[in-house]
Motif scaffolding. Structure first.
Motif, PDB file in Angstrom:
ATOM      1  N   ASP A 119       0.830  -1.205   0.000  1.00 41.45           N
ATOM      2  CA  ASP A 119       0.000   0.000   0.000  1.00 41.45           C
ATOM      3  C   ASP A 119       0.865   1.255   0.000  1.00 41.45           C
ATOM      4  O   ASP A 119       0.552   2.246  -0.668  1.00 41.45           O
ATOM      5  CB  ASP A 119      -0.922   0.013   1.223  1.00 41.45           C
ATOM      6  CG  ASP A 119      -2.070  -0.978   1.102  1.00 41.45           C
ATOM      7  OD1 ASP A 119      -2.343  -1.437  -0.026  1.00 41.45           O
ATOM      8  OD2 ASP A 119      -2.689  -1.291   2.136  1.00 41.45           O
ATOM      9  N   ALA A 120       1.969   1.209   0.766  1.00 42.12           N
ATOM     10  CA  ALA A 120       2.872   2.359   0.838  1.00 42.12           C
ATOM     11  C   ALA A 120       3.513   2.634  -0.517  1.00 42.12           C
ATOM     12  O   ALA A 120       3.639   3.788  -0.941  1.00 42.12           O
ATOM     13  CB  ALA A 120       3.938   2.127   1.902  1.00 42.12           C
ATOM     14  N   VAL A 121       3.917   1.589  -1.210  1.00 41.75           N
ATOM     15  CA  VAL A 121       4.518   1.753  -2.538  1.00 41.75           C
ATOM     16  C   VAL A 121       3.515   2.394  -3.487  1.00 41.75           C
ATOM     17  O   VAL A 121       3.844   3.330  -4.239  1.00 41.75           O
ATOM     18  CB  VAL A 121       5.005   0.397  -3.089  1.00 41.75           C
ATOM     19  CG1 VAL A 121       5.412   0.525  -4.562  1.00 41.75           C
ATOM     20  CG2 VAL A 121       6.173  -0.125  -2.267  1.00 41.75           C
ATOM     21  N   ARG A 122       2.284   1.923  -3.459  1.00 39.25           N
ATOM     22  CA  ARG A 122       1.250   2.482  -4.346  1.00 39.25           C
ATOM     23  C   ARG A 122       0.969   3.941  -3.999  1.00 39.25           C
ATOM     24  O   ARG A 122       0.765   4.778  -4.889  1.00 39.25           O
ATOM     25  CB  ARG A 122      -0.028   1.654  -4.238  1.00 39.25           C
ATOM     26  CG  ARG A 122       0.112   0.229  -4.752  1.00 39.25           C
ATOM     27  CD  ARG A 122      -1.210  -0.521  -4.711  1.00 39.25           C
ATOM     28  NE  ARG A 122      -1.055  -1.879  -5.239  1.00 39.25           N
ATOM     29  CZ  ARG A 122      -1.089  -2.981  -4.492  1.00 39.25           C
ATOM     30  NH1 ARG A 122      -1.268  -2.900  -3.178  1.00 39.25           N
ATOM     31  NH2 ARG A 122      -0.939  -4.166  -5.054  1.00 39.25           N
ATOM     32  N   THR A 123       0.958   4.243  -2.715  1.00 44.25           N
ATOM     33  CA  THR A 123       0.691   5.619  -2.288  1.00 44.25           C
ATOM     34  C   THR A 123       1.785   6.561  -2.772  1.00 44.25           C
ATOM     35  O   THR A 123       1.512   7.640  -3.311  1.00 44.25           O
ATOM     36  CB  THR A 123       0.590   5.684  -0.750  1.00 44.25           C
ATOM     37  OG1 THR A 123      -0.500   4.869  -0.314  1.00 44.25           O
ATOM     38  CG2 THR A 123       0.347   7.113  -0.285  1.00 44.25           C
ATOM     39  N   VAL A 124       3.037   6.152  -2.604  1.00 48.55           N
ATOM     40  CA  VAL A 124       4.161   6.982  -3.039  1.00 48.55           C
ATOM     41  C   VAL A 124       4.173   7.109  -4.562  1.00 48.55           C
ATOM     42  O   VAL A 124       4.499   8.170  -5.107  1.00 48.55           O
ATOM     43  CB  VAL A 124       5.481   6.395  -2.513  1.00 48.55           C
ATOM     44  CG1 VAL A 124       6.683   7.037  -3.189  1.00 48.55           C
ATOM     45  CG2 VAL A 124       5.569   6.592  -1.007  1.00 48.55           C
ATOM     46  N   ALA A 125       3.793   6.051  -5.261  1.00 53.28           N
ATOM     47  CA  ALA A 125       3.747   6.102  -6.727  1.00 53.28           C
ATOM     48  C   ALA A 125       2.763   7.163  -7.210  1.00 53.28           C
ATOM     49  O   ALA A 125       2.944   7.737  -8.294  1.00 53.28           O
ATOM     50  CB  ALA A 125       3.366   4.740  -7.294  1.00 53.28           C
ATOM     51  N   GLU A 126       1.755   7.441  -6.420  1.00 54.07           N
ATOM     52  CA  GLU A 126       0.768   8.466  -6.769  1.00 54.07           C
ATOM     53  C   GLU A 126       1.202   9.855  -6.337  1.00 54.07           C
ATOM     54  O   GLU A 126       0.486  10.835  -6.519  1.00 54.07           O
ATOM     55  CB  GLU A 126      -0.577   8.125  -6.119  1.00 54.07           C
ATOM     56  CG  GLU A 126      -1.215   6.854  -6.680  1.00 54.07           C
ATOM     57  CD  GLU A 126      -2.446   6.427  -5.909  1.00 54.07           C
ATOM     58  OE1 GLU A 126      -2.741   7.073  -4.869  1.00 54.07           O
ATOM     59  OE2 GLU A 126      -3.110   5.468  -6.334  1.00 54.07           O
ATOM     60  N   ASN A 128       1.888  10.741  -3.191  1.00 54.57           N
ATOM     61  CA  ASN A 128       1.360  11.078  -1.873  1.00 54.57           C
ATOM     62  C   ASN A 128       2.265  10.535  -0.766  1.00 54.57           C
ATOM     63  O   ASN A 128       2.901   9.490  -0.933  1.00 54.57           O
ATOM     64  CB  ASN A 128      -0.049  10.500  -1.699  1.00 54.57           C
ATOM     65  CG  ASN A 128      -1.025  11.096  -2.681  1.00 54.57           C
ATOM     66  OD1 ASN A 128      -1.040  12.306  -2.883  1.00 54.57           O
ATOM     67  ND2 ASN A 128      -1.839  10.261  -3.303  1.00 54.57           N
ATOM     68  N   PRO A 129       2.322  11.238   0.372  1.00 57.50           N
ATOM     69  CA  PRO A 129       3.182  10.788   1.469  1.00 57.50           C
ATOM     70  C   PRO A 129       2.580   9.612   2.214  1.00 57.50           C
ATOM     71  O   PRO A 129       1.362   9.410   2.222  1.00 57.50           O
ATOM     72  CB  PRO A 129       3.252  12.020   2.381  1.00 57.50           C
ATOM     73  CG  PRO A 129       1.953  12.724   2.139  1.00 57.50           C
ATOM     74  CD  PRO A 129       1.646  12.502   0.685  1.00 57.50           C
ATOM     75  N   VAL A 130       3.440   8.831   2.811  1.00 60.20           N
ATOM     76  CA  VAL A 130       3.011   7.730   3.670  1.00 60.20           C
ATOM     77  C   VAL A 130       3.174   8.201   5.102  1.00 60.20           C
ATOM     78  O   VAL A 130       4.289   8.359   5.591  1.00 60.20           O
ATOM     79  CB  VAL A 130       3.849   6.466   3.407  1.00 60.20           C
ATOM     80  CG1 VAL A 130       3.457   5.362   4.379  1.00 60.20           C
ATOM     81  CG2 VAL A 130       3.669   6.003   1.978  1.00 60.20           C
ATOM     82  N   LEU A 131       2.059   8.439   5.767  1.00 61.38           N
ATOM     83  CA  LEU A 131       2.075   9.011   7.111  1.00 61.38           C
ATOM     84  C   LEU A 131       1.289   8.128   8.065  1.00 61.38           C
ATOM     85  O   LEU A 131       0.172   8.450   8.450  1.00 61.38           O
ATOM     86  CB  LEU A 131       1.475  10.428   7.091  1.00 61.38           C
ATOM     87  CG  LEU A 131       2.374  11.561   6.632  1.00 61.38           C
ATOM     88  CD1 LEU A 131       1.586  12.838   6.496  1.00 61.38           C
ATOM     89  CD2 LEU A 131       3.503  11.758   7.611  1.00 61.38           C
ATOM     90  N   SER A 132       1.847   6.996   8.422  1.00 57.49           N
ATOM     91  CA  SER A 132       1.228   6.172   9.443  1.00 57.49           C
ATOM     92  C   SER A 132       1.278   6.923  10.769  1.00 57.49           C
ATOM     93  O   SER A 132       2.359   7.333  11.203  1.00 57.49           O
ATOM     94  CB  SER A 132       1.986   4.848   9.581  1.00 57.49           C
ATOM     95  OG  SER A 132       1.654   4.211  10.779  1.00 57.49           O
ATOM     96  N   PRO A 133       0.149   7.145  11.435  1.00 55.41           N
ATOM     97  CA  PRO A 133       0.174   7.916  12.679  1.00 55.41           C
ATOM     98  C   PRO A 133       1.146   7.374  13.716  1.00 55.41           C
ATOM     99  O   PRO A 133       1.877   8.131  14.352  1.00 55.41           O
ATOM    100  CB  PRO A 133      -1.277   7.817  13.168  1.00 55.41           C
ATOM    101  CG  PRO A 133      -2.078   7.649  11.923  1.00 55.41           C
ATOM    102  CD  PRO A 133      -1.222   6.789  11.025  1.00 55.41           C
ATOM    103  N   ALA A 134       1.203   6.043  13.865  1.00 52.36           N
ATOM    104  CA  ALA A 134       2.092   5.468  14.880  1.00 52.36           C
ATOM    105  C   ALA A 134       3.555   5.707  14.527  1.00 52.36           C
ATOM    106  O   ALA A 134       4.356   6.136  15.357  1.00 52.36           O
ATOM    107  CB  ALA A 134       1.816   3.974  15.025  1.00 52.36           C
ATOM    108  N   ALA A 135       3.902   5.445  13.264  1.00 53.59           N
ATOM    109  CA  ALA A 135       5.290   5.630  12.859  1.00 53.59           C
ATOM    110  C   ALA A 135       5.663   7.101  12.843  1.00 53.59           C
ATOM    111  O   ALA A 135       6.779   7.483  13.202  1.00 53.59           O
ATOM    112  CB  ALA A 135       5.516   5.011  11.485  1.00 53.59           C
ATOM    113  N   THR A 136       4.730   7.952  12.420  1.00 55.14           N
ATOM    114  CA  THR A 136       4.990   9.388  12.409  1.00 55.14           C
ATOM    115  C   THR A 136       5.288   9.888  13.812  1.00 55.14           C
ATOM    116  O   THR A 136       6.178  10.720  14.019  1.00 55.14           O
ATOM    117  CB  THR A 136       3.784  10.155  11.835  1.00 55.14           C
ATOM    118  OG1 THR A 136       3.561   9.725  10.498  1.00 55.14           O
ATOM    119  CG2 THR A 136       4.038  11.655  11.840  1.00 55.14           C
ATOM    120  N   ALA A 137       4.568   9.379  14.792  1.00 50.42           N
ATOM    121  CA  ALA A 137       4.810   9.797  16.170  1.00 50.42           C
ATOM    122  C   ALA A 137       6.233   9.480  16.592  1.00 50.42           C
ATOM    123  O   ALA A 137       6.879  10.254  17.313  1.00 50.42           O
ATOM    124  CB  ALA A 137       3.812   9.106  17.103  1.00 50.42           C
TER     125      ALA A 137
END
Length: 225
Positions: A119-126, A128-137
């Protein structure tokens, strides 16, 4: 997933051959994604990206010879750079932060479930940033961790100077982005339309000379540190 479009072209950069093999198996198992090359360090990454012109680079942070931060910075100076998605075990937060500030679109932990990596790869391909709330924290915590007083004060003042160019609504939008909210959630918080949120976000990119929402979030945190 069959989108009827050409598959997203991916380059995997990691010094661990087993990691590269595992990621290739996961990615190549999807009809809309394909791995076009691998690299074991930052120097090789730049070479294969220039040759293959992928849509997305999965970039390890710590590697011998040239690390992922240095390679990412160089790649993002290209006229049409790929989307860079950092790979980390989070024993290297400073490098991850540097990559995000340089313009990488996000990061995934190496122990992330395969479906989420896809999902992250597809998001970046579009784009858009990958901003998982837990990882972002966790990244934000690293960004606001111990520093020298001089360094912290300089970063704070520089960030506040940038944010001072914004309208009140734009500052509120930036604050919401730093909280990890997407456009629908921002619209709900600020009681405005999604179209207005998009306009504010566009203004943030233009006024702050930034390229993605991760950079906005880090700038807000710098100002508040």
């Amino acid at each position: 997933m069959d989108t009827g479009r050409e598959p997203v072209r991916v380059v995997i950069v990691d010094d661990d051959q087993l990691v590269r093999m595992a990621l290739r198996l996961v990615i190549d198992g999807e009809p809309d994604l394909t791995v076009v090359a691998e690299a074991a360090d930052g120097d090789a990454a730049i070479t294969v990206v220039d040759e293959q012109r992928p849509d997305v680079v999965l970039m390890d942070v710590r590697m011998p010879r040239r690390d992922g931060l240095s390679a990412t910075r160089e790649l993002l100076t290209r006229p049409a750079p790929p989307g860079v998605l950092m790979l980390t075990t989070f024993d290297s937060d400073d490098l991850v932060l540097g990559s995000l500030r340089a313009g990488a679109l996000g990061f995934v932990l190496k122990d992330t479930q395969p479906a989420r990596i896809l999902d992250a790869v597809r998001t970046v391909a579009e784009g858009n940033p990958v901003l998982s709330p837990a990882a972002t924290a966790r990244v934000i915590a690293a960004a606001t961790g111990p520093q020298s007083s001089h360094t912290r004060n300089a970063s704070r003042e520089a960030a506040r100077k940038q944010l001072s160019t914004l309208t009140e609504r734009e500052r509120e939008t930036a604050r919401a982005i730093a909280d990890g909210l997407g456009n629908p959630e921002i619209a709900q918080r600020l009681h405005i339309s999604i179209a207005t949120v998009k306009a504010h976000v566009g203004n943030l990119f233009a006024k702050l000379a930034l390229e993605n929402r991760v950079q906005i979030a880090l700038l807000v945190r710098d100002a508040e540190d």
